[in-house]
Scaffold this active site. Structure first.
Site, PDB file in Angstrom:
ATOM      1  N   ASP A   1     -10.096  -5.539  -3.372  1.00  0.00           N
ATOM      2  CA  ASP A   1      -9.437  -4.535  -2.538  1.00  0.00           C
ATOM      3  C   ASP A   1     -10.374  -3.341  -2.340  1.00  0.00           C
ATOM      4  O   ASP A   1     -10.807  -2.705  -3.310  1.00  0.00           O
ATOM      5  CB  ASP A   1      -8.148  -4.089  -3.228  1.00  0.00           C
ATOM      6  CG  ASP A   1      -7.243  -3.251  -2.350  1.00  0.00           C
ATOM      7  OD1 ASP A   1      -7.767  -2.381  -1.620  1.00  0.00           O
ATOM      8  OD2 ASP A   1      -6.027  -3.443  -2.401  1.00  0.00           O
TER       9      ASP A   1
ATOM     10  N   HIS B   1      -7.371  -5.953   0.715  1.00  0.00           N
ATOM     11  CA  HIS B   1      -6.169  -5.143   0.892  1.00  0.00           C
ATOM     12  C   HIS B   1      -5.301  -5.591   2.069  1.00  0.00           C
ATOM     13  O   HIS B   1      -4.227  -5.050   2.282  1.00  0.00           O
ATOM     14  CB  HIS B   1      -6.593  -3.685   1.114  1.00  0.00           C
ATOM     15  CG  HIS B   1      -5.509  -2.670   0.954  1.00  0.00           C
ATOM     16  ND1 HIS B   1      -4.970  -2.343  -0.274  1.00  0.00           N
ATOM     17  CD2 HIS B   1      -4.858  -1.892   1.865  1.00  0.00           C
ATOM     18  CE1 HIS B   1      -4.042  -1.413  -0.110  1.00  0.00           C
ATOM     19  NE2 HIS B   1      -3.945  -1.120   1.173  1.00  0.00           N
TER      20      HIS B   1
ATOM     21  N   SER C   1       0.837  -1.196   0.000  1.00  0.00           N
ATOM     22  CA  SER C   1       0.000   0.000   0.000  1.00  0.00           C
ATOM     23  C   SER C   1       0.876   1.250   0.000  1.00  0.00           C
ATOM     24  O   SER C   1       1.642   1.467  -0.942  1.00  0.00           O
ATOM     25  CB  SER C   1      -0.954  -0.050   1.193  1.00  0.00           C
ATOM     26  OG  SER C   1      -1.961   0.922   1.081  1.00  0.00           O
TER      27      SER C   1
END
Length: 278
Positions: A224, A256, A147
């Protein structure tokens, strides 16, 4: 640097260090996994892992389940915190800015510039410390992240290819200058001049620099919840334009989080070992 915690793990050791950082102007914590080979003094390849928003130096070591294979491969793993911290360090008014959300850049704006120098901390101060104090094969160091940390891994790899020989990411923020997370962070940390933002945008960096690595690996979950922030298609398009080889694997049903990372972490470690050995 002070060793504050150490735990036996797959015949290696998971350690936590506290470093009085001259760059961040505060104390910061660092996770290090030493495989059994390193405990015997054998120089080993190393992999930096940069975590995402709200995470710490322990998130990856607790949640990713990477130590078993890292021990087998003889791979040192280095997991810094995601930002400077402390009472004297500026804090944001939401979870995606300030402490826990350093974005792995050097801030230029008040009040952030005093402590938020994460790029220099990772690429210079911490990089030098681990090479001087751990049994690392200095020409075999890779970088990966998740991320916000995936953004950090991609951008630092392209800025410092002489230091990082391999790069991969889980669900990275591929084009932060074109998504709300990045726009918020960059406008506060760097100011409103968007040409400055592009210096810290993986898609823009690759477009400017061209192909640098033999291969890049990215895994992305198609369920996600933050997919709209990540822009993997833009990154893939630019890689194709400049001839940068990219393996972008998109996975149905994965979100995610760290269950997603657990599912594919072994393949990332194996990818880095192959890249670092060539």
């Amino acid at each position: 640097m002070q060793l504050t915690q150490q735990y036996r793990c797959f015949e290696g050791e998971q350690r936590i260090y506290t470093l009085d950082s001259q760059v961040l102007k505060t104390k910061t914590k660092l996770g290090v996994f030493l495989p059994p080979q390193a405990l015997l003094g054998q120089p080993c390849p190393a992999l930096f892992y940069l975590a995402g928003l709200t995470c710490t130096e322990e998130t990856f070591s607790i949640k990713a389940h990477a130590q078993r294979l890292a021990a087998q491969l003889g791979l040192i793993m280095i997991t810094p915190d995601t930002s400077p911290r402390g009472e004297q360090v500026a804090e944001g008014d939401s979870w995606d800015i300030g402490q826990g959300a350093g974005f792995y850049i050097n801030a230029t704006q008040t009040p952030w510039a005093e402590h938020y120098q994460m790029e220099s901390f990772i690429a210079d101060e911490l990089y030098d410390w681990v090479n001087q104090n751990l049994p690392i094969q200095t020409q075999k160091i890779g970088i990966m992240g998740h991320s916000m940390g995936g953004h950090g891994a991609l951008t630092l790899a392209f800025k410092y290819p002489e230091k990082f020989k391999s790069v991969s990411a889980f669900a990275p923020i591929c084009a932060p200058s074109q998504c709300p997370w990045g726009e918020k962070a960059f406008s506060q940390y760097l100011g409103t001049e968007q040409s400055d933002w592009k210096k810290h945008d993986a898609t823009a960096l690759i477009q400017a620099k061209g192909a640098v690595f033999k291969e890049i690996l990215i895994d992305q979950g198609l369920q996600d919840q933050f997919y709209a922030q990540l822009n993997p298609a833009l990154f893939k398009q630019v890689c194709a334009q400049v001839g940068q080889s990219l393996t972008l694997r998109e996975h149905v049903g994965y979100d995610h989080g760290y269950y997603f990372i657990q599912s594919f972490i072994d393949e990332h470690l194996q990818f880095h070992i192959v890249q670092l050995e060539h």
